[in-house]
Write an enzyme that holds these catalytic residues in place. Structure first.
Site: not given
Length: 336
Positions: A54, A130
């Site tokens: 995003d 991540y």
């Protein structure tokens, strides 16, 4: 297949479907068109991406796949059977060098690899990792680590994501590693830490939601058992309303595939290294300037510390208003 490194700076996410420009994907395709590497258009190139980060989220290991022009014949064969010789690699287009010459400085291709014709970057990915950076401040790391351990395994994460009922019906995901560790970097009596999360796949905003709850635990606003309660969807069928953690410190660190090994020419590798080192030094200079400005400020009087305000205004998660039930949300989407 190409592996991509990009910083958060100015992009409206990775995917061009964001309907706003620029995106990382749109810049990549502009570069592919400028360098005449693209075979046909985007649809004809059988393009796929491992994930869609995003706006504000960076990546050091995003992977895309598509048909590109090649100097070699039959390069799209089975990568488990085909072995590139040194002579073949020298004859092949130096994709990293060619693309990085025309890409914006905040996007870099860092490797490439020939893959089978049926390879899909999203569905062929075995795991994604991540990393989320944060300053320790007064956070209780031991409590956060206790809570983080509860995420490991396969669970229903509907209470740790942004609702996407139009595209998702299965909210079960598997987390294989959830580690909180120091980065061994200090600044102004504070210490930089990082959360590393590895899993087979992730829901929309899942990482930032998990981090937000961990921060509440670290601040003493919630106990580690809140993770158990939110993972138990029979007990907590609706997600409590809470803000996600900020996007800036989040990085898609790597994507893992079977029998895929990315390569990069020595010349291109040196250029990427020098570029990233230069960017790092520039950011360090900016940090030094901000630190200099802090040193010019009058120090506040800390002899009379303010009372602890950490619990002021906090509503326990299990007492908050909740999101719509997934079933109702789906019906609403269908109706409209």
């Amino acid at each position: 297949s190409l592996t991509i490194c990009q910083s958060f700076c100015r992009f409206y996410g990775f995917a061009s479907e964001a309907q706003m420009e620029p995106t990382v994907e749109s810049e990549i395709f502009k570069a592919l068109e400028r360098t005449k590497l693209l075979v046909g258009n985007k649809e004809e190139s059988r393009y796929s991406r491992c994930g869609r980060t995003d706006k504000g989220v960076s990546s050091t290991g995003q992977v895309i796949s598509l048909y590109l022009r090649s100097n070699l014949k039959d390069i799209g064969g089975n990568s488990t059977e085909r072995k590139n010789s040194a002579s073949e690699e020298k004859c092949e287009i130096d994709y990293v060098r060619v693309l990085n010459r025309v890409l914006p400085k905040d996007i870099r291709v860092i490797g490439w690899c020939p893959v089978p014709a049926d390879f899909h970057a999203r569905f062929g990915c075995l795991s994604r990792e991540y990393r989320y950076f944060f300053w320790k401040r007064n956070l209780d790391i031991l409590k956060m680590q206790e809570a983080a351990a509860k995420f490991i395994g396969e669970h229903d994460f509907r209470n740790f994501c942004k609702m996407d009922a139009a595209n998702v019906s299965n909210y079960r995901r598997k987390i294989t590693n959830f580690n909180i560790s120091s980065c061994n970097e200090r600044s102004n009596d504070d210490e930089l830490w990082a959360v590393t999360i590895k899993g087979s796949a992730f829901l929309w905003h899942q990482v930032r939601c998990m981090i937000a709850v961990l921060f509440m635990v670290g601040q003493g606003l919630e106990t580690p058992s809140i993770v158990d309660a939110l993972l138990d969807t029979s007990r907590t069928p609706r997600k409590p309303q809470y803000n996600m953690a900020p996007e800036l410190p989040l990085v898609l660190r790597s994507c893992e595939f079977e029998n895929i090994s990315f390569t990069c020419s020595l010349e291109a590798s040196k250029a990427v290294t020098e570029h990233l080192r230069s960017e790092y030094h520039n950011y360090m200079l900016q940090a030094a300037i901000h630190n200099e400005a802090l040193g010019c400020l009058c120090s506040p009087d800390n002899s009379s510390p303010e009372p602890d305000r950490k619990n002021r205004g906090h509503i326990p998660l299990l007492l908050r208003q909740t999101e719509l039930l997934i079933e109702l949300y789906t019906c609403w989407k269908i109706f409209w």
